[in-house]
Write a protein that holds these residues in place. Structure first.
Motif, PDB file in Angstrom:
ATOM      1  N   ILE A   1      39.907  41.070  25.925  1.00 18.94           N
ATOM      2  CA  ILE A   1      40.238  40.719  24.547  1.00 18.94           C
ATOM      3  C   ILE A   1      41.722  40.972  24.359  1.00 18.94           C
ATOM      4  O   ILE A   1      42.233  42.004  24.796  1.00 18.94           O
ATOM      5  N   TYR A   2      42.418  40.044  23.731  1.00 19.27           N
ATOM      6  CA  TYR A   2      43.800  40.327  23.368  1.00 19.27           C
ATOM      7  C   TYR A   2      44.004  39.945  21.920  1.00 19.27           C
ATOM      8  O   TYR A   2      43.475  38.959  21.432  1.00 19.27           O
ATOM      9  N   SER A   3      44.730  40.798  21.237  1.00 16.01           N
ATOM     10  CA  SER A   3      44.884  40.622  19.800  1.00 16.01           C
ATOM     11  C   SER A   3      46.118  41.366  19.308  1.00 16.01           C
ATOM     12  O   SER A   3      46.573  42.323  19.926  1.00 16.01           O
ATOM     13  N   THR A   4      46.629  40.921  18.184  1.00 17.30           N
ATOM     14  CA  THR A   4      47.706  41.655  17.517  1.00 17.30           C
ATOM     15  C   THR A   4      47.130  42.839  16.758  1.00 17.30           C
ATOM     16  O   THR A   4      47.855  43.731  16.359  1.00 17.30           O
ATOM     17  N   SER A   5      45.828  42.866  16.580  1.00 15.66           N
ATOM     18  CA  SER A   5      45.169  43.921  15.820  1.00 15.66           C
ATOM     19  C   SER A   5      45.124  45.235  16.596  1.00 15.66           C
ATOM     20  O   SER A   5      44.773  45.262  17.770  1.00 15.66           O
ATOM     21  N   SER A   6      45.482  46.297  15.897  1.00 14.97           N
ATOM     22  CA  SER A   6      45.328  47.650  16.440  1.00 14.97           C
ATOM     23  C   SER A   6      44.217  48.380  15.707  1.00 14.97           C
ATOM     24  O   SER A   6      44.071  49.594  15.825  1.00 14.97           O
TER      25      SER A   6
ATOM     26  N   PRO B   1      51.722  42.508  22.951  1.00 13.39           N
ATOM     27  CA  PRO B   1      53.056  43.054  22.733  1.00 13.39           C
ATOM     28  C   PRO B   1      53.947  42.030  22.029  1.00 13.39           C
ATOM     29  O   PRO B   1      53.655  40.832  22.035  1.00 13.39           O
ATOM     30  N   ASN B   2      55.014  42.502  21.452  1.00 13.38           N
ATOM     31  CA  ASN B   2      55.977  41.619  20.781  1.00 13.38           C
ATOM     32  C   ASN B   2      56.916  40.949  21.771  1.00 13.38           C
ATOM     33  O   ASN B   2      57.598  39.999  21.437  1.00 13.38           O
TER      34      ASN B   2
ATOM     35  N   ILE C   1      51.331  42.625  31.511  1.00 14.01           N
ATOM     36  CA  ILE C   1      49.932  42.988  31.245  1.00 14.01           C
ATOM     37  C   ILE C   1      48.985  41.998  31.902  1.00 14.01           C
ATOM     38  O   ILE C   1      48.011  42.387  32.549  1.00 14.01           O
ATOM     39  N   LEU C   2      49.254  40.710  31.740  1.00 15.48           N
ATOM     40  CA  LEU C   2      48.383  39.695  32.328  1.00 15.48           C
ATOM     41  C   LEU C   2      48.358  39.823  33.851  1.00 15.48           C
ATOM     42  O   LEU C   2      47.299  39.708  34.470  1.00 15.48           O
ATOM     43  N   ASN C   3      49.505  40.069  34.454  1.00 18.78           N
ATOM     44  CA  ASN C   3      49.540  40.295  35.908  1.00 18.78           C
ATOM     45  C   ASN C   3      48.735  41.523  36.291  1.00 18.78           C
ATOM     46  O   ASN C   3      47.993  41.504  37.272  1.00 18.78           O
ATOM     47  N   ASP C   4      48.885  42.601  35.530  1.00 16.51           N
ATOM     48  CA  ASP C   4      48.120  43.821  35.813  1.00 16.51           C
ATOM     49  C   ASP C   4      46.621  43.564  35.728  1.00 16.51           C
ATOM     50  O   ASP C   4      45.856  44.033  36.567  1.00 16.51           O
TER      51      ASP C   4
ATOM     52  N   ILE D   1      41.523  50.356  26.453  1.00 17.27           N
ATOM     53  CA  ILE D   1      42.740  49.752  25.902  1.00 17.27           C
ATOM     54  C   ILE D   1      43.799  49.697  26.988  1.00 17.27           C
ATOM     55  O   ILE D   1      44.135  50.690  27.607  1.00 17.27           O
ATOM     56  N   MET D   2      44.320  48.482  27.235  1.00 18.21           N
ATOM     57  CA  MET D   2      45.334  48.285  28.257  1.00 18.21           C
ATOM     58  C   MET D   2      46.699  48.436  27.615  1.00 18.21           C
ATOM     59  O   MET D   2      47.016  47.758  26.643  1.00 18.21           O
ATOM     60  N   ASN D   3      47.481  49.353  28.150  1.00 18.37           N
ATOM     61  CA  ASN D   3      48.826  49.591  27.646  1.00 18.37           C
ATOM     62  C   ASN D   3      49.856  49.172  28.670  1.00 18.37           C
ATOM     63  O   ASN D   3      49.609  49.225  29.871  1.00 18.37           O
ATOM     64  N   VAL D   4      51.021  48.798  28.203  1.00 23.73           N
ATOM     65  CA  VAL D   4      52.126  48.476  29.080  1.00 23.73           C
ATOM     66  C   VAL D   4      52.748  49.782  29.543  1.00 23.73           C
ATOM     67  O   VAL D   4      53.013  50.665  28.735  1.00 23.73           O
ATOM     68  N   THR D   5      52.949  49.898  30.844  1.00 20.39           N
ATOM     69  CA  THR D   5      53.591  51.113  31.374  1.00 20.39           C
ATOM     70  C   THR D   5      54.880  50.777  32.062  1.00 20.39           C
ATOM     71  O   THR D   5      55.155  49.671  32.391  1.00 20.39           O
TER      72      THR D   5
END
Length: 120
Positions: free
Chosen positions: A60-65, A85-86, A94-97, A116-120
């Protein structure tokens, strides 16, 4: 690694494509919660109720938190929740990960802490 990407402009087109048994099943589906005509949540529920489709990995991907959105998609059976992300470069990362994860093992031990997938 080569991937074929098929994009749908709304949830109805996605579910129609998935229902056609002549089409190969995807390895992963990226669902936006705010798709037109049929929401990402509606698509998620339909996919998880379909015996043929229920084991497909769903991101799932969304602007919603919103905690409610995250909780509802977790309970409905999504494999991962991505906060959009903005920054386009972060989205690509993220998509590659996501594409590099071996979901066979992740889904066996799916837990809310790693949902929840976060950018690192």
């Amino acid at each position: 690694m080569k991937h074929q990407i098929i994009e749908f402009t709304d949830g109805e087109k996605l579910t129609k494509h998935l229902a056609d048994k002549a089409n190969p099943l995807p390895d992963i589906i990226f669902l936006d919660l705010n798709m037109p005509r049929k929401s990402g949540m509606e698509c998620l529920r339909e996919i998880r109720e379909d015996e043929r489709l229920k084991d497909i990995t769903i991101a799932i991907y969304s602007t919603s938190s919103s905690d409610d959105d995250i909780e509802n998609t977790f309970v409905a059976g999504a494999n991962v929740y991505i906060k959009k992300p903005n920054n386009f470069d972060y989205l690509v990362k993220i998509l590659n990960d996501i594409m590099l994860v071996n979901w066979q093992y992740i889904t066996d031990g799916l837990n809310k802490d790693s949902f929840i997938m976060n950018v690192t």
